[in-house]
Design an enzyme around this catalytic site. Sequence first.
Site, PDB file in Angstrom:
ATOM      1  N   HIS A 214      42.449  35.009  42.985  1.00 21.85           N
ATOM      2  CA  HIS A 214      41.828  36.341  42.609  1.00 21.85           C
ATOM      3  C   HIS A 214      42.088  37.310  43.663  1.00 21.85           C
ATOM      4  CE1 HIS A 214      39.392  39.316  40.348  1.00 21.85           C
ATOM      5  NE2 HIS A 214      38.994  39.623  41.596  1.00 21.85           N
ATOM      6  N   CYS A 215      42.819  38.483  43.520  1.00 26.82           N
ATOM      7  CA  CYS A 215      43.155  39.269  44.739  1.00 26.82           C
ATOM      8  C   CYS A 215      42.176  40.485  44.704  1.00 26.82           C
ATOM      9  CB  CYS A 215      44.769  39.980  44.596  1.00 26.82           C
ATOM     10  SG  CYS A 215      45.249  40.769  45.999  1.00 26.82           S
ATOM     11  N   PRO A 216      41.405  40.402  45.669  1.00 26.59           N
ATOM     12  CA  PRO A 216      40.526  41.708  45.745  1.00 26.59           C
ATOM     13  C   PRO A 216      41.258  43.090  45.958  1.00 26.59           C
ATOM     14  CG  PRO A 216      40.451  40.522  47.898  1.00 26.59           C
ATOM     15  CD  PRO A 216      41.566  39.783  46.943  1.00 26.59           C
ATOM     16  N   GLY A 219      42.222  43.866  42.461  1.00 28.70           N
ATOM     17  CA  GLY A 219      41.288  43.800  41.641  1.00 28.70           C
ATOM     18  C   GLY A 219      41.446  42.989  40.313  1.00 28.70           C
ATOM     19  N   GLN A 220      42.230  41.957  40.527  1.00 22.49           N
ATOM     20  CA  GLN A 220      42.539  41.325  39.311  1.00 22.49           C
ATOM     21  C   GLN A 220      42.949  39.850  39.676  1.00 22.49           C
ATOM     22  OE1 GLN A 220      42.323  40.429  36.260  1.00 22.49           O
ATOM     23  NE2 GLN A 220      43.668  42.150  35.253  1.00 22.49           N
TER      24      GLN A 220
END
Length: 433
Positions: A214-216, A219-220
């Site tokens: 999950h890549c902050p 945001g996805q």
Amino acid sequence: MLVSWGEERERERERSRGCGKMRFDSHRQNNNLASPSHSTAVSVEPPNIKRRLYHVWKGNNKFLCGGRLVFGQDASSLFLTSFLIGGPAITFCIRMLLSLKKEDPHFSNPVLIGGVVLIVLDFMFLFMTSGRDPGIIPRNAHPPELDEPLDLQTPSMEWVNNRAPNLKLPRVKDVVVNGHTVKVKFCDTCLLYRPPRASHCSICNNCVQKFDHHCPWVGQCIGSRNYPFFILFISSSTLLCIYVFVFSWVNLVRQKGRLLVNMSHDILSVTLIVYCFIAVWFVGGLTVFHLYLISTNQTTYENFRYRYDKKENPYTKGILENFKELSCAKIPTTLVNFREWVTVEDDIQDESYTSNLEKGFMSSKHKFDMEMGTMYSKDSMRVPSILKELDYNGIDDHLKRKAGEKEGTYDIFVPADQLKSKTEGVNTHEEKQ
């Protein structure tokens, strides 16, 4: 026709008895409905409401354009990412645009066009990574059925029985992939056995195919359907940093005079050089790391958590085939149509009605959902529809009078026996007079 006074009084008594009995029957029915000892389940057929799936989706996703765009829970971080990328890049383009008249246009025009193209590509890949379904797996409404009978007496096996106490399922199943045995786990949230390489994202609350991480920053979740665009995004970001870094140096070198003097007069170019030098270590290092993962056909989740337990990777096909699989393979179709119409049924079952009724009538101080028209109690439990239209004011007033408040009103429910005794007492007193 003359009617004697005694006959008229007798008729009034019969009418009073009938009204009192009718009131008492109505009161008894309502008491049976609210009595704690009433254990019969009330069968109320819930209304079926048609809504889009993205309106009732249980994940933590955010949707735009009627469910066509699917974002993660922390999609607001896109504003920060866009500022960190677009701010320096657009500043560089403005710098080159202002220097068209002062410097050689044959140099400034191609550099400006190249910078604009890289910016557009970078933002396009960012949007395609963040705004699409990463490969969400549909949830199950009920636990899956066993394909084959299992030995339920095995003491060492861990069973799934927290949400289905009458059905025991093994926590882990073995699946053969390319001749290798791979263990797949049961997801308690989605009520399914995750496919190989899938995992449940705790932030978005979804199981995702070929879950990478999950890549902050976008945001996805990064999964099977947006991983190629994620690679293009970080690669174009790295290339944009190098592009701005190099041509900011060129702008300083091409100016006449000593380099230190030119740097003191062109603070903007110096700032861009320092910023891009720092940023390229982050996005460049991330790009190199993912190129390594592609060459070995691993995901970030597998690399950090499993590392295949020092066993042979069952998914690798060689460096060339691994790159070919990413670049030439077709993007999987989405498994969830968030725009489809689904029937939303009331979650309250017969036993829920019974438990609510056993608590008796509730006070009139409830929370209402004004948009959905749903009544909730103080403990956020939904009140059955059979109780929504009842008037609780009279009951509250009756309870207050029992608590000690004296008011000049009378109880509208009078048992027939009491009414009969009161009427006879009044009549006897009148006859004595």
